[in-house]
Enzyme design. Structure first.
Site, mmCIF file in Angstrom:
data_model
loop_
_atom_site.group_PDB
_atom_site.id
_atom_site.type_symbol
_atom_site.label_atom_id
_atom_site.label_comp_id
_atom_site.label_asym_id
_atom_site.label_seq_id
_atom_site.Cartn_x
_atom_site.Cartn_y
_atom_site.Cartn_z
ATOM 1 N N CYS A 152 0.917 -1.150 0.075
ATOM 2 C CA CYS A 152 -0.028 0.001 0.084
ATOM 3 C C CYS A 152 0.761 1.363 0.084
ATOM 4 C CB CYS A 152 -0.822 0.008 0.969
ATOM 5 S SG CYS A 152 -2.564 0.975 0.878
ATOM 6 N N HIS A 245 -4.442 -5.118 0.008
ATOM 7 C CA HIS A 245 -3.985 -5.908 0.993
ATOM 8 C C HIS A 245 -4.516 -7.386 1.044
ATOM 9 C CE1 HIS A 245 -2.846 -2.447 3.251
ATOM 10 N NE2 HIS A 245 -3.919 -1.416 2.932
ATOM 11 N N GLU A 247 -2.971 -9.720 2.564
ATOM 12 C CA GLU A 247 -2.857 -10.161 3.834
ATOM 13 C C GLU A 247 -4.159 -9.908 4.710
ATOM 14 O OE1 GLU A 247 -2.046 -5.862 4.524
ATOM 15 O OE2 GLU A 247 -1.575 -7.230 2.828
#
Length: 357
Positions: A152, A245, A247
């Site tokens: 990001c 993202h 994750e």
């Protein structure tokens, strides 16, 4: 267990977890897709710059993703921090207990690094207090890793530093789970389906045409959300950039939405937050509309007591975890296939004092 944190002295929220389900997912899911991988371990520095409220959640998210991707070989992770990122006292103590300062990296070579973003305070990232330290981390990673993941804001900062690519502000927050189409072939996306979904939460973007003009391989694209994944070799390292993202866990977007509603009620933001796209079902969206009506009637922070979090959680589905683990699996294999003799992370990890409960 294939994932070792801080030489076996990881944060309590991780070491106390039951990893049996995650291990089953690794054996039965994407991790079983490849065999005959070189022996590990893969040594990775996780440089976590996330704000205080998200620091420990981010640790757990990356640990879970790496564990799912690792499968049958070992991944050793050491936590690092940039001292210039502002911290409150409680998180400073956590950092002192479990993190090393990035200065301890400068003379060491590792297989990989993951550099997270943080919440921007300045329109121009070069005005952030941590800018100089962050760019030194980039310089280190270019020469001392086989590959580095940038998440990001770190991805935006990296392309700004190396290629002068400015991020562009969006009219509204890019927030939700978006479908992407793979573009071209690349080792990172090998074996993925043509269409994949990933979470995003950002107010800015770098654009595909700017990236292509500067030699980046753009690996996916979405009509609704632009680019998610792009890569470029820098120095000795393959830099892997995510605007999204992968994750994130199941409830991360829900917690961010709840936080943004609270900020609206505290008048820390001017507008009521948009519901994350592609994340909630029809019934959940109806619940959120009912809650918004309550908020707009009461308009005080006490209204958060009626936030229907439990009912919203029941309907959530993680539609991105397999694709995320697959990309990270490919990333780990790339580092293994190019693996030189490196200094084990155990030689860097100092004894950390575990806080009393």
């Amino acid at each position: 267990m294939p994932l070792v944190i801080n030489g076996g002295r990881g944060p309590g929220h991780w070491t106390a977890r039951d990893h049996s389900e995650q291990a089953r997912n690794s054996r039965n899911g994407v991790a079983a897709a490849r065999v005959g991988l070189p022996a590990g371990p893969v040594n990775i520095a996780l440089i976590n710059n996330m704000p205080d409220a998200a620091l420990e959640d981010t640790e757990a998210q990356f640990f879970s993703l790496l564990e799912a991707a690792a499968g049958e070989f070992s991944v050793h992770v050491q936590l690092f921090h940039i001292p210039d990122v502002p911290r409150g006292e409680r998180v400073q103590q956590h950092v002192r207990n479990y993190y090393l300062p990035v200065a301890e990296l400068w003379n060491h070579k590792l297989d990989g690094a993951i550099i997270t973003g943080t919440e921007p305070r300045q329109r121009d990232l070069r005005q952030e207090p941590y800018w100089d330290a962050l760019t030194r981390v980039f310089d280190w990673a270019e020469e001392h890793t086989t590959s580095t993941v940038l998440s990001c804001l770190a991805a935006h900062a990296s392309v700004l530093r190396s290629d002068g690519i400015e991020r562009n502000p969006l009219d509204d927050k890019q927030f939700g789970v978006f479908e992407y189409q793979r573009t071209g072939k690349h080792l990172l996306t090998d074996g993925l389906p043509q269409a994949v979904r990933f979470p995003h939460s950002r107010w800015n973007e770098v654009r595909e045409n700017d990236l292509a003009e500067h030699g980046y391989d753009v690996l996916d694209s979405s009509r609704d959300a632009g680019v998610n994944l792009f890569a470029k070799s820098k120095g000795n390292s393959l830099f892997v950039h995510f605007q999204g993202h992968p994750e994130y866990d199941l409830r991360t977007l829900l917690k961010e939405y709840r936080r943004d509603v609270r900020r609206f009620l505290k008048q820390e933001r001017k507008t009521y937050p948009s519901v994350p796209k592609g994340y909630f079902g029809v019934e959940a969206c109806a619940l959120l509309e009912e809650f918004r009506n309550i908020v707009e009637t009461q308009f005080n922070e006490q209204a958060m007591a009626d936030f229907p979090e439990a009912r919203l959680t029941e309907s959530l589905q993680n539609t991105w975890c397999n694709s995320a683990a697959h990309i990270y699996r490919n990333w780990l294999q790339y580092m293994l296939s190019a693996k030189p003799t490196v200094l084990p992370l155990s030689s860097l990890a100092r004894e950390v004092r575990v806080p009393f409960d």
